[in-house]
Motif scaffolding. Structure first.
Motif: not given
Length: 267
Positions: A89-92, A117-121, A165-166
């Motif tokens: 999330a921080s990288t995105i 990848e965030a969704d996967m985790m 997401d945001h």
């Protein structure tokens, strides 16, 4: 579990049912049709298998697709997954803001791709937490000392997924932000850049206090969030008629509020 694709008449319905079965901890399930699985449903199945860790198609015929999950929930630690979700999330977020400031379309697209990848985790974390809720031995193995921690980690994981997401939405706005707008909004961009640093600080420090148990840090995060709220309102009033920038300010405010929710859980 057998999923009748003939009953999945709305777009995305089959995909969401597969996600539901995955998070409930099922290791194998099938998608079937009384005639032939439609091309749209086949595409949904293939798309979602790339977003759920360990899930794959083991057999496929025109009327049936068999799915198998190879993930052993006891091999993961829930805090490790949470930390991984924070990093994603921080990288995105960082890439999205950098793409906005530098008008870097390629970096914005990199940020958007990371959201999968965030969704996967996130879905893997929910699968673990639901398994732990059913089986105390699983809870012990993945590092959940108290039953209430299942709720807390579930909420934190959800908040981090919302932040991702945001952040991805900001990356999309960065792609839309055109040169003409950029010239007229240079000062606004600088102000947004300053605001984004505060927001990123909220995200990182809110998770620090979750793992450290430092209530002073958590309280400080909530105070910073109040400042962000005031600054966001000021920017929305001061901004020229630039819908892209106004939307980004709103996205930043939501991310900050979500980070504050994590700090509240930490307390």
């Amino acid at each position: 579990c057998v999923i009748n694709s003939d009953l999945c008449t709305d777009p995305g319905m089959l995909e969401r049912i597969i996600v539901g079965n995955y998070t409930l901890g099922l290791d194998s399930f099938s998608v079937v049709s009384s005639t032939r699985i439609s091309r749209e449903h086949v595409d949904e199945v293939r798309k979602i298998t790339h977003r759920l860790m360990g899930l794959g198609i083991v057999q496929e015929t025109p009327e049936r697709i068999d799915l198998q999950c190879s993930v052993d929930t006891t091999k993961f630690k829930v805090d490790m997954l949470t930390r991984r979700l924070v990093v994603i999330a921080s990288t995105i977020y960082s890439e999205a803001m950098e793409a906005l400031m530098e008008s870097n379309r390629e970096l914005a697209e990199d940020a958007m791709r990371r959201e999968d990848e965030a969704d996967m985790m996130y879905w893997l974390a929910i699968r673990l937490l639901l398994s732990a809720q059913r089986d105390r031995m699983v809870a012990d193995k993945i590092g959940l000392e108290e039953p209430t921690h299942i709720l807390y980690y579930g909420l934190i994981s959800r908040y981090l997924e919302v932040i991702a997401d945001h952040a991805e939405s900001i990356a999309r706005r960065a792609v839309e932000f055109k040169g003409g707008e950029r010239k007229g909004g240079r000062q606004a961009l600088r102000d947004i850049g300053n605001l984004s640093e505060l927001v990123h600080n909220v995200l990182l420090r809110s998770m620090d206090c979750v793992f450290s148990g430092d209530i002073d840090v958590a309280n400080n995060v909530l105070e910073i969030t109040r400042v962000i709220g005031s600054e966001s309102e000021r920017l929305l009033k001061a901004l020229p008629e630039m819908p892209t920038l106004r939307t980004i300010v709103l996205e930043l405010a939501i991310i900050a509020d979500t980070g504050a929710g994590i700090a509240v859980i930490a307390i």
